[in-house]
Design an enzyme around this catalytic site. Sequence first.
Site, mmCIF file in Angstrom:
data_model
loop_
_atom_site.group_PDB
_atom_site.id
_atom_site.type_symbol
_atom_site.label_atom_id
_atom_site.label_comp_id
_atom_site.label_asym_id
_atom_site.label_seq_id
_atom_site.Cartn_x
_atom_site.Cartn_y
_atom_site.Cartn_z
ATOM 1 N N ASP A 34 -6.591 -6.508 4.302
ATOM 2 C CA ASP A 34 -7.550 -6.076 3.855
ATOM 3 C C ASP A 34 -8.562 -7.086 3.079
ATOM 4 O OD1 ASP A 34 -9.050 -3.911 2.308
ATOM 5 O OD2 ASP A 34 -7.793 -4.421 0.365
ATOM 6 N N ASP A 36 -12.415 -8.555 4.725
ATOM 7 C CA ASP A 36 -13.782 -8.533 4.006
ATOM 8 C C ASP A 36 -14.424 -10.226 3.847
ATOM 9 O OD1 ASP A 36 -13.640 -5.971 3.353
ATOM 10 O OD2 ASP A 36 -14.375 -6.307 1.316
ATOM 11 N N ASP A 82 -3.229 -17.925 0.963
ATOM 12 C CA ASP A 82 -4.267 -18.836 0.283
ATOM 13 C C ASP A 82 -4.945 -19.603 1.241
ATOM 14 O OD1 ASP A 82 -1.757 -20.057 0.237
ATOM 15 O OD2 ASP A 82 -1.814 -20.596 -1.760
ATOM 16 N N TYR A 94 0.878 -1.150 0.078
ATOM 17 C CA TYR A 94 0.118 -0.161 0.094
ATOM 18 C C TYR A 94 0.653 1.249 -0.081
ATOM 19 C CZ TYR A 94 -4.882 -1.704 0.851
ATOM 20 O OH TYR A 94 -5.947 -2.421 0.583
ATOM 21 N N LYS A 149 3.022 -15.098 3.253
ATOM 22 C CA LYS A 149 3.242 -15.988 1.854
ATOM 23 C C LYS A 149 4.722 -16.099 1.607
ATOM 24 C CE LYS A 149 1.807 -17.468 -2.157
ATOM 25 N NZ LYS A 149 0.667 -18.660 -2.148
HETATM 26 C C1 IPM Z 1 -10.429 -0.750 3.750
HETATM 27 C C2 IPM Z 1 -10.602 -0.133 2.762
HETATM 28 C C3 IPM Z 1 -9.513 0.648 2.300
HETATM 29 C C4 IPM Z 1 -8.398 -0.237 2.180
HETATM 30 C C5 IPM Z 1 -9.747 1.532 1.049
HETATM 31 C C6 IPM Z 1 -10.906 2.126 1.127
HETATM 32 C C7 IPM Z 1 -8.579 2.346 0.835
HETATM 33 O O1 IPM Z 1 -10.853 -1.307 1.782
HETATM 34 O O2 IPM Z 1 -10.197 -0.036 4.975
HETATM 35 O O3 IPM Z 1 -10.381 -2.137 3.961
HETATM 36 O O4 IPM Z 1 -7.983 -0.994 1.142
HETATM 37 O O5 IPM Z 1 -7.566 -0.378 3.447
HETATM 38 MG MG MG Z 2 -10.989 -3.252 2.498
#
Ligand code: IPM
Ligand code: MG
Length: 356
Positions: free
Chosen positions: A246, A250, A222, A135, A190
């Site tokens: 990240d 999710d 993975d 990042y 990884k």
């Molecule tokens: C998160 C989001 C952010 C990230 C984006 C909006 C920059 O997806 O906080 O998980 O990738 O960190």
């Molecule tokens: Mg995110």
Amino acid sequence: MKIAVLPGDGIGTEIVEQAVRVLNALDLKFELETALVGGAAYDAHGHPLPEATLKLAKEADAVLFGAVGDWKYDTLDRPLRPEQAILGLRKNLGLFANFRPAICYEQLVGASSLKPELVAGLDILIIRELTGDIYFGQPRGRRVSPDGHFPGAEEAFDTMRYSRPEIERIARVAFEAARKRSKRVTSVDKANVLETFQLWKDVVTEIGKEYPDVALDHMYVDNAAMQLVKAPKKFDVVVTGNMFGDILSDAAAMLTGSIGMLPSASLNSSNQGLYEPSHGSAPDIAGKGVANPLATILSAAMMLRFSLNQPAAADRIEAAVQKVLAQGLRTPDIHSQGTTKVGTREMGDAVLKALG
Ligand code: IPM
Ligand code: MG
């Protein structure tokens, strides 16, 4: 206690409004100051993270953040896009430790996309490093390829990078957190392919020796993705880098029924923190009054606990959220047969009422 309130874009304004109502109902003395961030700040001031917003965030004890982003900004130069606001806040405030707890509330077992028995009682904590990795690594950019498979072709590149101190401090955060839980850490890497994550694995292993009471295991990313949907309850504390965190957070969010339930805290070394739902600005449902405010309300609870030293108030909010879920109230993202569908504001009303 000074709180910077940065609602941002899309559903950010609607959900933060509900969290602020909850905070104001707590009979605690806060100073709340609101500022523009993300696309809203770009529209008003030509920059997603104006100086004044950054200054307010730096001076506050904590930041309550909504969400940023909208497709309409996708064609802007990258430094002007809404996402740069959250990345800039993380970087400028040194918010390296991101806590994303994924808890499946009993009442939402049926809302998860996995079978109930796989998620009932789920309580895992993803600790994501937040200021390093691909990042923020330099160099990055676009250019004409000087070598590689297609010399002379257009190419783009980013740099995955971690230093030893960056890994040491996030590892310590994870081991300390595990001590307060079931004393197990899974470090996700990884290392089979990447130098960056071989260093990661080596350093986490070393720091682990300072915590002989905590069991450490290592998993490739993975496999971790697979295990998260196969047997998520096997995890307790998961520590990983910025990009893997990240993605995995999710995935973990969906185990809990909806990403609309997942709060987060991002802390620096002086416990100053930024608190935001793990979901984004959801432009597709913005302005409709249907967004789930619970992740933001739960983020406010994390703020009270981690940065403002008000654990009793945090408990009160979390209990109120459980209560409204038990009453069967559901925003559309967690709605299922036999429950009552409510909008953003009604959900906020119900939490306020349940605070008692
Ligand atoms: C998160 C989001 C952010 C990230 C984006 C909006 C920059 O997806 O906080 O998980 O990738 O960190
Ligand atoms: Mg995110």
